[in-house]
Design a protein around this motif. Structure first.
Motif, PDB file in Angstrom:
ATOM      1  N   ALA A 256       1.011  -1.586   0.093  1.00  0.00           N
ATOM      2  CA  ALA A 256      -0.482  -0.273  -0.122  1.00  0.00           C
ATOM      3  C   ALA A 256       0.746   1.228   0.222  1.00  0.00           C
ATOM      4  CB  ALA A 256      -0.720   0.219   1.430  1.00  0.00           C
TER       5      ALA A 256
ATOM      6  N   ILE B 263      -4.695   2.139   5.837  1.00  0.00           N
ATOM      7  CA  ILE B 263      -5.791   1.764   5.962  1.00  0.00           C
ATOM      8  C   ILE B 263      -5.986   0.498   4.911  1.00  0.00           C
ATOM      9  CG2 ILE B 263      -8.513   1.980   6.890  1.00  0.00           C
ATOM     10  CD1 ILE B 263      -7.182   5.034   8.038  1.00  0.00           C
ATOM     11  N   VAL B 264      -6.490   0.919   4.292  1.00  0.00           N
ATOM     12  CA  VAL B 264      -7.057  -0.342   2.758  1.00  0.00           C
ATOM     13  C   VAL B 264      -5.831  -1.070   2.556  1.00  0.00           C
ATOM     14  CG1 VAL B 264      -7.781   0.003   1.023  1.00  0.00           C
ATOM     15  CG2 VAL B 264      -7.771   1.542   1.302  1.00  0.00           C
TER      16      VAL B 264
ATOM     17  N   LEU C  39      -2.532  12.214   4.706  1.00  0.00           N
ATOM     18  CA  LEU C  39      -4.003  11.956   4.229  1.00  0.00           C
ATOM     19  C   LEU C  39      -4.216  10.606   3.319  1.00  0.00           C
ATOM     20  CD1 LEU C  39      -6.180  14.980   4.322  1.00  0.00           C
ATOM     21  CD2 LEU C  39      -6.093  13.465   6.139  1.00  0.00           C
ATOM     22  N   PHE C  40      -3.344  10.933   2.147  1.00  0.00           N
ATOM     23  CA  PHE C  40      -2.915   9.859   1.085  1.00  0.00           C
ATOM     24  C   PHE C  40      -2.486   8.638   1.905  1.00  0.00           C
ATOM     25  CE2 PHE C  40      -4.401  12.635  -1.583  1.00  0.00           C
ATOM     26  CZ  PHE C  40      -5.229  12.126  -2.996  1.00  0.00           C
TER      27      PHE C  40
ATOM     28  N   GLY D  91       0.627   4.043  -2.392  1.00  0.00           N
ATOM     29  CA  GLY D  91       0.482   5.284  -2.356  1.00  0.00           C
ATOM     30  C   GLY D  91       1.098   6.110  -2.617  1.00  0.00           C
TER      31      GLY D  91
ATOM     32  N   GLY E 242      -2.258   7.810   4.613  1.00  0.00           N
ATOM     33  CA  GLY E 242      -2.866   6.970   5.916  1.00  0.00           C
ATOM     34  C   GLY E 242      -3.761   6.494   5.583  1.00  0.00           C
ATOM     35  N   MET E 243      -4.663   6.676   4.545  1.00  0.00           N
ATOM     36  CA  MET E 243      -5.440   5.947   3.480  1.00  0.00           C
ATOM     37  C   MET E 243      -5.162   4.359   2.630  1.00  0.00           C
ATOM     38  SD  MET E 243      -9.005   5.831   3.112  1.00  0.00           S
ATOM     39  CE  MET E 243      -9.564   7.280   4.002  1.00  0.00           C
ATOM     40  N   SER E 244      -3.655   4.692   2.456  1.00  0.00           N
ATOM     41  CA  SER E 244      -3.376   3.117   1.605  1.00  0.00           C
ATOM     42  C   SER E 244      -2.743   2.456   2.940  1.00  0.00           C
ATOM     43  CB  SER E 244      -2.034   4.323   1.314  1.00  0.00           C
ATOM     44  OG  SER E 244      -2.178   4.684   0.042  1.00  0.00           O
TER      45      SER E 244
END
Length: 283
Positions: free
Chosen positions: A6, A45-46, A38-39, A10, A41-43
């Motif tokens: 990820a 989490i995904v 933010l990107f 990302g 962190g989202m990566s």
């Protein structure tokens, strides 16, 4: 790969978006750092969620495979029981199928005798020769066979080095370190026990007694069928003997011949060498 996959994806995605849609590349200011964080962190989490979902899917698929194997083994044993072969054949199949499908190292079906002993009627062992069918062992000491006999309940010993008695010594000799026992119920009584063991250092899985119980139920069905056939045969033999004696009485055969025939029928029916009929005198 989870997060390891990820993170680079990302970063590459952010840079590509910034390159193609926001030319020229922006400076590494606070807003850019915030968006980048933010990107990323989202990566992360995904990636974590995808990894957990994948592991759960793999675990579910493995569990379905194990369940399918158990059901296939139970069907094979049930088909064998339905054919009504000899009990020895059923006992051997139950021990082997249960041990293989549950990844055990040994399995034994044992019947309790009236003289406080037990007899092996079915056996299977992965590592070396098993205990021979017909082997008789006393119920002394603290071991799986003795515990089930005394408590009439499921039994488990996670460390067989602490077990005692002749049975424990024989079991340790074939490498068993942990074992469980499931009573075999026939006609409302404990007929015997199915004992399964493992040579691995870790204890047997929780709940394996219930999975073994499905195989003991099939063994109990085979035993009940055999006992029912034997009972029907005994009744038929008794009726035939009574019919022969009744025929002699109907034909007005002399009493002496009838008495001799009755003694002979009883001796043959019950397998005794000598039967006598006596008449009480008034003198």
């Amino acid at each position: 790969a989870g997060i390891l996959y990820a993170l680079p994806v990302g970063v590459v995605t952010i840079l590509a978006y910034d390159w193609y849609f926001l030319p020229p590349l922006r400076n590494l200011d606070g807003a850019t750092v915030l968006v980048l964080g933010l990107f990323l962190g989202m990566s992360v989490i995904v990636g974590v969620v995808a990894t957990q979902v994948g592991r759960r899917a793999a675990g579910s698929e493995q569990a379905r495979g194990v369940l399918a194997d158990e059901q296939a083994a139970l069907r094979r044993v049930a088909t064998l029981v339905a054919r009504q072969p000899s009990p020895a054949e059923v006992f051997a199949a139950v021990a082997e199928e249960a041990a293989k499908v549950l990844h055990l190292d040994s399995a034994y079906l044992v019947v309790y005798e009236r003289d406080q002993t037990a007899t092996v009627v079915g056996s299977w062992n992965l590592r070396g020769p098993p205990m021979l069918v017909g082997t008789q062992v006393p119920l002394e000491g603290d071991n799986i066979i003795g515990r089930v006999f005394r408590t009439q309940q499921l039994a488990r010993i996670d460390d067989y080095s602490d077990a005692s008695g002749p049975v424990a010594e024989m079991v340790r000799a074939i490498g068993v370190r942990a074992a469980v026992g499931v009573p075999i119920q026939v006609g409302g009584r404990v007929w015997g026990v199915m004992a399964a063991g493992s040579s691995r250092p870790e204890p047997l899985p929780t709940g394996i007694e219930m999975r073994i119980g499905a195989f003991t139920e099939l063994a109990a069905t085979a035993i009940a069928n055999t006992e029912a056939r034997q009972e029907l045969g005994r009744v038929a033999t008794e009726q035939a003997a009574l019919g022969r004696v009744a025929t002699l009485v109907a034909e007005a055969v002399p009493p002496g011949d009838v008495f001799t025939a009755v003694a002979a029928e009883v001796a043959e029916l019950f397998g005794v060498p000598l039967v006598g009929l006596f008449r009480y005198e008034r003198e």
